[in-house]
Design a protein around this motif. Structure first.
Motif, PDB file in Angstrom:
ATOM      1  N   LEU A   1     -10.742  -4.467 -10.320  1.00  0.00           N
ATOM      2  CA  LEU A   1      -9.958  -3.402  -9.688  1.00  0.00           C
ATOM      3  C   LEU A   1      -8.647  -3.278 -10.448  1.00  0.00           C
ATOM      4  O   LEU A   1      -7.949  -4.261 -10.638  1.00  0.00           O
ATOM      5  CB  LEU A   1      -9.677  -3.757  -8.230  1.00  0.00           C
TER       6      LEU A   1
ATOM      7  N   GLU B   1     -21.441  -1.340  -1.343  1.00  0.00           N
ATOM      8  CA  GLU B   1     -20.387  -2.255  -0.886  1.00  0.00           C
ATOM      9  C   GLU B   1     -19.807  -2.947  -2.109  1.00  0.00           C
ATOM     10  O   GLU B   1     -20.477  -3.762  -2.751  1.00  0.00           O
ATOM     11  CB  GLU B   1     -20.966  -3.297   0.077  1.00  0.00           C
ATOM     12  N   ILE B   2     -18.583  -2.593  -2.448  1.00  0.00           N
ATOM     13  CA  ILE B   2     -17.981  -3.128  -3.675  1.00  0.00           C
ATOM     14  C   ILE B   2     -16.955  -4.208  -3.342  1.00  0.00           C
ATOM     15  O   ILE B   2     -16.031  -3.970  -2.573  1.00  0.00           O
ATOM     16  CB  ILE B   2     -17.290  -2.020  -4.488  1.00  0.00           C
ATOM     17  N   THR B   3     -17.152  -5.380  -3.926  1.00  0.00           N
ATOM     18  CA  THR B   3     -16.131  -6.411  -3.872  1.00  0.00           C
ATOM     19  C   THR B   3     -15.340  -6.290  -5.159  1.00  0.00           C
ATOM     20  O   THR B   3     -15.916  -6.377  -6.241  1.00  0.00           O
ATOM     21  CB  THR B   3     -16.780  -7.809  -3.808  1.00  0.00           C
ATOM     22  N   SER B   4     -14.046  -6.055  -5.052  1.00  0.00           N
ATOM     23  CA  SER B   4     -13.288  -5.861  -6.282  1.00  0.00           C
ATOM     24  C   SER B   4     -11.997  -6.656  -6.252  1.00  0.00           C
ATOM     25  O   SER B   4     -11.321  -6.724  -5.229  1.00  0.00           O
ATOM     26  CB  SER B   4     -12.980  -4.377  -6.469  1.00  0.00           C
ATOM     27  N   VAL B   5     -11.708  -7.292  -7.372  1.00  0.00           N
ATOM     28  CA  VAL B   5     -10.438  -8.013  -7.527  1.00  0.00           C
ATOM     29  C   VAL B   5      -9.890  -7.702  -8.916  1.00  0.00           C
ATOM     30  O   VAL B   5     -10.613  -7.204  -9.772  1.00  0.00           O
ATOM     31  CB  VAL B   5     -10.592  -9.546  -7.379  1.00  0.00           C
TER      32      VAL B   5
ATOM     33  N   LYS C   1     -13.048 -15.434  -8.307  1.00  0.00           N
ATOM     34  CA  LYS C   1     -13.829 -14.804  -7.232  1.00  0.00           C
ATOM     35  C   LYS C   1     -15.325 -14.805  -7.584  1.00  0.00           C
ATOM     36  O   LYS C   1     -16.166 -15.143  -6.745  1.00  0.00           O
ATOM     37  CB  LYS C   1     -13.334 -13.367  -7.042  1.00  0.00           C
TER      38      LYS C   1
ATOM     39  N   MET D   1      -7.725 -13.118  -1.326  1.00  0.00           N
ATOM     40  CA  MET D   1      -8.460 -12.729  -2.527  1.00  0.00           C
ATOM     41  C   MET D   1      -9.893 -13.243  -2.461  1.00  0.00           C
ATOM     42  O   MET D   1     -10.851 -12.555  -2.808  1.00  0.00           O
ATOM     43  CB  MET D   1      -7.727 -13.290  -3.754  1.00  0.00           C
ATOM     44  N   LEU D   2     -10.007 -14.485  -1.957  1.00  0.00           N
ATOM     45  CA  LEU D   2     -11.320 -15.133  -1.962  1.00  0.00           C
ATOM     46  C   LEU D   2     -12.238 -14.616  -0.853  1.00  0.00           C
ATOM     47  O   LEU D   2     -13.429 -14.438  -1.052  1.00  0.00           O
ATOM     48  CB  LEU D   2     -11.088 -16.640  -1.780  1.00  0.00           C
TER      49      LEU D   2
ATOM     50  N   LEU E   1     -11.624 -11.865   1.507  1.00  0.00           N
ATOM     51  CA  LEU E   1     -11.562 -10.500   2.054  1.00  0.00           C
ATOM     52  C   LEU E   1     -11.843  -9.443   0.998  1.00  0.00           C
ATOM     53  O   LEU E   1     -11.500  -9.623  -0.176  1.00  0.00           O
ATOM     54  CB  LEU E   1     -10.182 -10.209   2.644  1.00  0.00           C
ATOM     55  N   ASN E   2     -12.428  -8.338   1.414  1.00  0.00           N
ATOM     56  CA  ASN E   2     -12.537  -7.182   0.540  1.00  0.00           C
ATOM     57  C   ASN E   2     -11.209  -6.440   0.516  1.00  0.00           C
ATOM     58  O   ASN E   2     -10.374  -6.599   1.414  1.00  0.00           O
ATOM     59  CB  ASN E   2     -13.648  -6.246   1.015  1.00  0.00           C
ATOM     60  N   ASP E   3     -11.054  -5.580  -0.494  1.00  0.00           N
ATOM     61  CA  ASP E   3      -9.729  -5.002  -0.710  1.00  0.00           C
ATOM     62  C   ASP E   3      -9.244  -4.126   0.444  1.00  0.00           C
ATOM     63  O   ASP E   3      -8.054  -3.893   0.585  1.00  0.00           O
ATOM     64  CB  ASP E   3      -9.679  -4.230  -2.031  1.00  0.00           C
TER      65      ASP E   3
ATOM     66  N   TRP F   1      -6.907  -6.349   2.588  1.00  0.00           N
ATOM     67  CA  TRP F   1      -5.884  -7.170   1.951  1.00  0.00           C
ATOM     68  C   TRP F   1      -4.549  -7.090   2.671  1.00  0.00           C
ATOM     69  O   TRP F   1      -4.091  -6.006   3.045  1.00  0.00           O
ATOM     70  CB  TRP F   1      -5.672  -6.708   0.518  1.00  0.00           C
TER      71      TRP F   1
ATOM     72  N   MET G   1      -1.344  -9.743  -1.222  1.00  0.00           N
ATOM     73  CA  MET G   1      -2.282  -9.375  -2.288  1.00  0.00           C
ATOM     74  C   MET G   1      -1.847  -8.083  -2.973  1.00  0.00           C
ATOM     75  O   MET G   1      -1.981  -7.937  -4.190  1.00  0.00           O
ATOM     76  CB  MET G   1      -3.695  -9.201  -1.721  1.00  0.00           C
TER      77      MET G   1
ATOM     78  N   GLN H   1      -0.940  -7.642  -6.828  1.00  0.00           N
ATOM     79  CA  GLN H   1      -1.526  -6.619  -7.705  1.00  0.00           C
ATOM     80  C   GLN H   1      -0.426  -5.866  -8.446  1.00  0.00           C
ATOM     81  O   GLN H   1      -0.517  -5.639  -9.641  1.00  0.00           O
ATOM     82  CB  GLN H   1      -2.340  -5.613  -6.894  1.00  0.00           C
TER      83      GLN H   1
ATOM     84  N   GLN I   1      -0.096  -4.103 -12.236  1.00  0.00           N
ATOM     85  CA  GLN I   1      -1.080  -3.024 -12.131  1.00  0.00           C
ATOM     86  C   GLN I   1      -0.411  -1.720 -11.708  1.00  0.00           C
ATOM     87  O   GLN I   1       0.541  -1.722 -10.956  1.00  0.00           O
ATOM     88  CB  GLN I   1      -2.145  -3.368 -11.085  1.00  0.00           C
TER      89      GLN I   1
END
Lengths: 549, 309
Positions: free
Chosen positions: A100, A126-130, A138, B236-237, B239-241, B244, B248, B252, B258
């Motif tokens: 991301l 379902e997108i997991t994004s970091v 992750k 981060m580990l 949860l999905n964004d 957040w 977090m 970012q 970013q």
């Protein structure tokens, strides 16, 4: 025969390390972690059955691309056409993990772009994004958890023992995409072969490419400052002595102005001038690491001379990217190294530099050879990364590939507009010329990282300014023909994966010390000798045996 | 007329008393006072300078930031563009609300659990008390790794839920020790008297122990609150964004540099460094508001819990 995707520089590298030259040469792009087994076989890509390239009958470009890989350029968005007819998901759901960039997007419920895309997809993704910096942590945690997503970004660094991972957990896509089989996925089939070569490993097609425009370029120069010393273009610089003269004229500390200054000295432009190989040099099957060559040593020696004579901004080698960009925008430094993609777009140098300081205009640096001959650039930005598919039954794989085909919709299509600009009305409107003009909310609606799951070949497009398109296209036209590939870019060496970066660090440090005047060339040569002894020769022999297969 | 000898004696006595007064109780000379003031001003400036720079940069335009090499102290044309961009998107606002909720709920739960366990462990008649104490202390020395923690959270079905940010860090052994030590040092006679009067443990805890422990509770509460507020790794580990917290988002923007949203497409060129600094300012506000009210308990509470233990 075995093969692997390139772990070479990608957007990830451009974002994280602007002055990548020295690091890329030293680490070979293998930013691998530690602790993995080293029993993997060396592998090569050459015998895989690559997908047949089937270009789409899309809109004609204003400046057409070339077979060599120079991208097409567009001054305005062509009349949109529909590239995918049927919804790829029949109410189902697939999962994905990727990078991301930027902050989290607006949530699905409050995101018309996301909703419109999933309506066209016929189901949910379902997108997991970091961020790229957190990706390895992750992704490896998820791997350990045992439940892999359907689509997984391989950024070239997160999984060090990539061959074993692919063989154990990922689907071999050769039976579904190899040769003419790819015709079922026309948007994927429109991606040229050069990008697919990056997706092969252990002789099989294991992933999908996310194409980039082949070269990361040689950096940028402040055109206004350059003209002030009587040079219209960096192409007018005759050789290294002339470069030195120009740099000297551009430097005036009393006016807070220097010729050079970049994170890690921004050595790439100098390496290109001195024709340093792109990570490795292949001489009939015999490999030489870039830093073992005279070209590399000459480039470092020249950088040391520039530094010693005060042509670099003092302390600029430790700059963050923000510091470098700020110094470039303000005119404090005339030449920097940043990846070529940083030129175009709303926040690219093409627009942001004149916007911040009307007096200044930036253009890509086009290098000349140190001896007056041609320079040699690097094809170091072939893909952003590749995307792996979890092992599954054929029906599921076809469903996931159909989604990827949708996401790889080419420039000019309705789907490209949707994926990149959002929902028409809410996120953008088309102006009189047919160009999308985004609304304020588009910023966060479009932050869903679709483009890091599958993507088409890139084009040069900026409707705001024809000049920017011309400059950018001209740069690609000049730089790509001068480019050389990393001969090991699609090879895999287990030793390089396990300790390549660690082995290369002392060489990088020694080169830094030479430039900063703290070390000697003999110390640098001695660091290279240590590299050979401590594992460099093993890496070389693994690559050579992979190359010979 | 006063007796000269008694006057002399009292004068000598005063002189003697003055001579024996420790030097730090003397009124400093003007030069010393001035140098102390200068030193304090310098220290204050060193502390405030980064905050001022962050605030001023958040109010600056990109060109001004660039022309000042990224560090603006006095913006010539202050602009709230960065704050407008941040709050227009809604992502930072949502994350701020999430962080406030996680911090409030998490801190409340953590304090309740810590107090309950600490009080239990002060009761000498608790069966297995030593075992439970040792078990808690064990976690101070050996923490679970990332992957075992992830697997545990996954097995409990907590992935992508806010509970994953609270439950794994619900109780800190350090805070337990601090609170338990404090409770141990309360006069036992009070408890015995209360028991004679018929009070149960719950009533003793609520009506006697807690009112006497406000200082230590404030300190422990602050520790937990700052911990929850700053925690990003678990977010981060696990949860999905879309879930957040602010930490977090801050990470970012600031640490990873970013851009806001998708800059490849967005037509709005935002001053990214100003936005980074604006997010820092926003994230600082709650702690800056809360800290002055709690800091008076800080030293007292920690020392009481630690030294007397």
């Amino acid at each position: 025969m075995n093969a692997v995707p390139s772990a070479g520089p990608s957007r990830r590298n451009f974002l994280s390390v602007a002055g990548i030259g020295a690091l890329a040469l030293v680490s070979g792009g293998a930013l691998a972690g530690c602790g993995q087994r080293t029993t993997s076989v060396a592998s090569n890509a050459s015998e895989a059955l690559l997908p047949t390239h089937m270009p789409l009958q899309a809109a004609a470009a204003d400046i057409p691309g070339t077979a060599q890989g120079v991208p097409s350029a567009f001054y305005k968005y062509p009349a949109p056409f529909r590239s995918v007819q049927a919804a790829p998901l029949k109410g189902g759901k697939i999962t994905a993990i990727t990078n991301l960039f930027g902050t989290a997007p607006n949530a699905r419920a409050d995101n018309p772009a996301w909703q419109a895309i999933e309506a066209r997809l016929g189901g949910q993704v379902e997108i997991t994004s970091v961020s790229s910096d957190d990706y390895a942590t992750k992704f490896n945690t998820i791997i350990a958890g045992g439940e892999l997503p359907d689509l997984m970004l391989n950024d070239g660094a997160a999984v060090p023992n990539i061959v074993e991972f692919l063989q154990a957990k990922c689907a071999d896509l050769t039976p579904l995409l190899g040769g003419d089989k790819i015709k079922d996925y026309p948007n994927l089939a429109a991606i040229p072969e050069v990008f697919w070569k990056q997706t092969v490993q252990a002789g099989k097609l294991y992933s999908l490419p996310i194409p980039r425009n082949l070269t990361g370029g040689s950096g940028f120069v402040n055109q206004t400052l350059l003209e002030s010393v009587g040079i219209k273009s960096t192409e007018d610089i005759k050789d290294k002595d002339d470069f030195y003269r120009v740099a000297k004229e551009l430097t005036n500390p009393s006016k807070n102005q220097w010729a050079l200054g970049s994170t890690k000295f921004g050595l790439t432009m100098l390496h290109h001038m001195f024709r340093t190989p792109n990570v490795w040099k292949n001489d009939g099957g015999k490999l030489t690491r870039a830093f073992e060559t005279d070209e590399y040593l000459a480039a470092i020696e020249f950088a040391a001379k520039l530094y010693k004579d005060g042509l670099y901004v003092p302390g600029s080698e430790g700059w963050t990217k923000s510091q470098m960009v700020n110094s470039f925008i303000s005119g404090k430094v005339a030449m920097i190294y940043d990846g070529l993609p940083a030129y175009i777009g709303p926040t690219g140098y093409g627009r942001s530099i004149p916007a911040a300081n009307k007096a200044n205009k930036a253009v890509p640096f086009i290098p000349v050879g140190h001896d007056g001959g041609k320079a040699q650039t690097w094809l170091d930005n072939v893909t952003f990364g590749t995307v792996m598919l979890k092992k599954a039954d054929e029906a599921k794989l076809k469903e996931v590939l159909a989604v990827a085909n949708f996401l790889a919709a080419p420039f000019g299509s309705e789907e490209y507009l949707l994926l990149n600009y959002g929902a028409e009305g809410a996120d953008y409107t088309l102006d009189a010329n047919g160009n999308p003009v985004v609304t304020e909310r588009a910023l966060l609606d479009n932050a869903v990282p679709w483009k890091y799951l599958a993507a088409p070949q890139q084009v040069v497009y900026d409707p705001s300014n024809k000049d920017i398109v011309d400059v950018m296209h001209n740069a690609y036209s000049k730089l790509i023909p001068l480019g050389v590939e990393d001969p090991c870019g699609t090879l895999f060496s287990p030793t390089n994966a396990s300790k390549g970066a660690k082995l290369g660090q002392p060489v990088s440090d020694a080169a830094t010390a030479v430039i900063a005047g703290r070390g000697t060339m003999d110390a640098l040569k001695s660091a290279v000798a240590d590299w050979k002894k401590n594992g460099g020769d093993t890496i070389r022999s693994e690559y050579e045996s992979a190359l010979a297969k | 007329m006063a007796n000269p000898s008694s006057t002399l004696a009292s004068g000598l006595g005063r002189l003697k008393a003055k001579d024996t007064r420790p030097i730090w109780m003397e009124k400093p000379k003007p030069a010393v006072q001035v140098s102390k003031a200068i030193a304090l001003v310098i220290i204050c400036f060193l502390a405030l300078y980064p905050l001022l720079a962050v605030l001023a940069t958040s109010l600056s335009s990109q060109s001004e930031i660039a022309n000042n090499n990224g560090l603006v102290l006095f913006p010539k044309e202050p602009t709230f563009a960065a704050y407008q961009t941040i709050f227009a998107g809604g992502v930072v606002t949502d994350a701020l609300i999430r962080s406030l909720l996680i911090t409030t709920v998490g801190t409340a739960l953590s304090v309740v659990v810590t107090v309950a366990m600490a009080y239990g462990l002060t009761r000498r008649d608790l069966v297995g008390g030593r075992f439970f104490l040792m078990t808690a202390l064990f976690t101070m020395l050996f923490s679970p790794g990332i992957i075992p923690s992830f697997l545990m959270v996954k097995e409990l079905g907590l992935l992508d839920s806010y509970a994953a940010l609270v439950l794994p860090t619900l109780m800190s052994a350090f805070n337990l020790v601090v609170v338990r030590s404090f409770f141990m040092n309360l006069p036992q006679e009070l408890f015995e008297a209360a028991k004679i009067d018929g009070a149960g443990d719950f009533r003793i805890l609520v009506q006697m122990v807690l009112p006497l422990s406000r200082g230590v509770l404030a300190v422990v509460g602050l520790f937990y609150a700052v911990g929850y507020w700053n925690a990003f790794f678990n977010a981060m580990l696990y949860l999905n964004d879309d879930k957040w917290p602010l930490s977090m988002i801050l990470r970012q923007y600031v640490l990873l540099g970013q851009p806001m949203g998708d800059s490849a497409v967005a037509e709005i060129a935002v001053p990214s460094q100003a936005i980074q600094m604006a997010v820092v300012v926003i994230s600082l506000i709650p702690i800056v508001i809360v800290f002055p009210f709690l800091q008076r308990y800080f030293t007292k509470g920690v020392l009481t819990g630690a030294i007397k233990g």
